[in-house]
Design an enzyme around this catalytic site. Structure first.
Site: not given
Length: 325
Positions: A83, A80
């Site tokens: 993230c 991700c």
């Protein structure tokens, strides 16, 4: 993206801990015990401020600990990209707040049960647990000033509602721990990229767009600048939009490309990633020529905002290929 879903009233009661009143009493007893120990509050300096949590350790590391200190949960995954923007901010703030909250990092790929239990719709997703109650904070990457604002609200609510104030860490020891965690000095950051981030955080969207474009002119493959540019352009497009009017226009004119593009932008800003991608893939399927190209280009821009490794991007890229060929 800006933080969303901050709500202290939408608590989900986690039955593994007792009621808030008992949690408050337990917190008061724990603080008294720490104060009576040699070194008093300095004993809290040994508290780990950033911890990796799995399903096996969740009750002890999160639920039980939340009776004494707010626990902020960072749901993340290695693939991700957003993230990777948000997690360092949360980790840095955990050190800076010096024990006012603890950061628990949960890898969703390894802990699917927790991912489902919290009803996480996409990552990064940030929750908090106070006295055994789970509170949704926000979803998506966000700039540090806005994350600080959410954390300040959380800490205030924890203190006012439950009497939970955390265990402040000795500032000198916290600073030393932060230096140790930081590791060896890193090379200076790209000043133009730093200026772009600062402009984005400060709401100067035009300045951020120009700065990110300058970075990409010198470094076409700079992923951080590409994501930042996509975010800045997206926020600028929706800055003065009237959501009700945009939604109505999209519903009334399903073949109007401009209306569908505007609605897709709002979908993404609101955290409805699949809706945004699906709307544009469908638009590509039923248009041709310049209209189809406009829909395709906007979809690719939104892919950049979410991150190329996000599974929703990967699946939507496949859907786009099918729509085009």
């Amino acid at each position: 993206m800006q933080p969303r879903n901050m709500s202290m009233s939408g608590a989900v009661d986690l039955s593994a801990v007792k009621a808030a009143a008992e949690a408050k009493q337990k917190a008061e007893r724990a603080r008294s015990q720490r104060a009576a120990q040699p070194g008093g509050q300095q004993a809290a300096a040994a508290t780990r401020l950033v911890i990796d949590v799995d399903e096996a350790g969740f009750e002890q590391e999160v639920l039980q600990r939340s009776a004494e200190v707010p626990v902020v949960i960072d749901f993340w995954a290695e693939w991700c990209e957003p993230c990777k923007q948000l997690s360092p901010i949360l980790e840095r703030l955990a050190e800076a707040y010096a024990g006012r909250f603890v950061l628990a990092k949960i890898d969703v790929d390894q802990n699917q049960m927790l991912f489902q239990q919290f009803g996480v719709q996409g990552i990064p997703a940030v929750f908090a647990v106070i006295a055994g109650q789970a509170l949704p904070l926000f979803q998506g990457a966000a700039p540090e000033p806005q994350v600080r604002q959410v954390l300040d609200q959380l800490i205030q609510a924890a203190e006012e509602r439950f009497g939970i104030v955390g265990a402040p860490v000795d500032p000198e020891q916290a600073a030393a721990a932060g230096e140790e965690a930081a590791g060896p000095p890193q090379p200076p950051a790209n000043p133009t990229l730093a200026a772009a981030h600062a402009a984005l955080d400060g709401g100067d969207l035009a300045g951020a767009i120009q700065a990110y474009e300058n970075v990409l002119a010198d470094e076409p493959g700079n992923l951080e600048a590409s994501i930042g540019l996509g975010q800045a352009r997206l926020l600028k497009r929706v800055q003065e939009a009237d959501p009700a009017k945009v939604r109505k226009a999209a519903a009334d004119k399903p073949t109007d490309v401009a209306a569908q593009l505007a609605a897709a932008d709002l979908d993404l800003v609101g955290g409805h990633v699949e809706d945004a991608f699906g709307r544009l893939v469908s638009l590509v399927q039923r248009t041709a020529g310049e209209d189809r190209d406009a829909a395709r280009v906007r979809l690719l821009e939104l892919f950049e905002v979410v991150g190329p490794d996000d599974p929703r991007v990967i699946s939507s890229r496949a859907a786009l290929s099918r729509a085009l060929f």
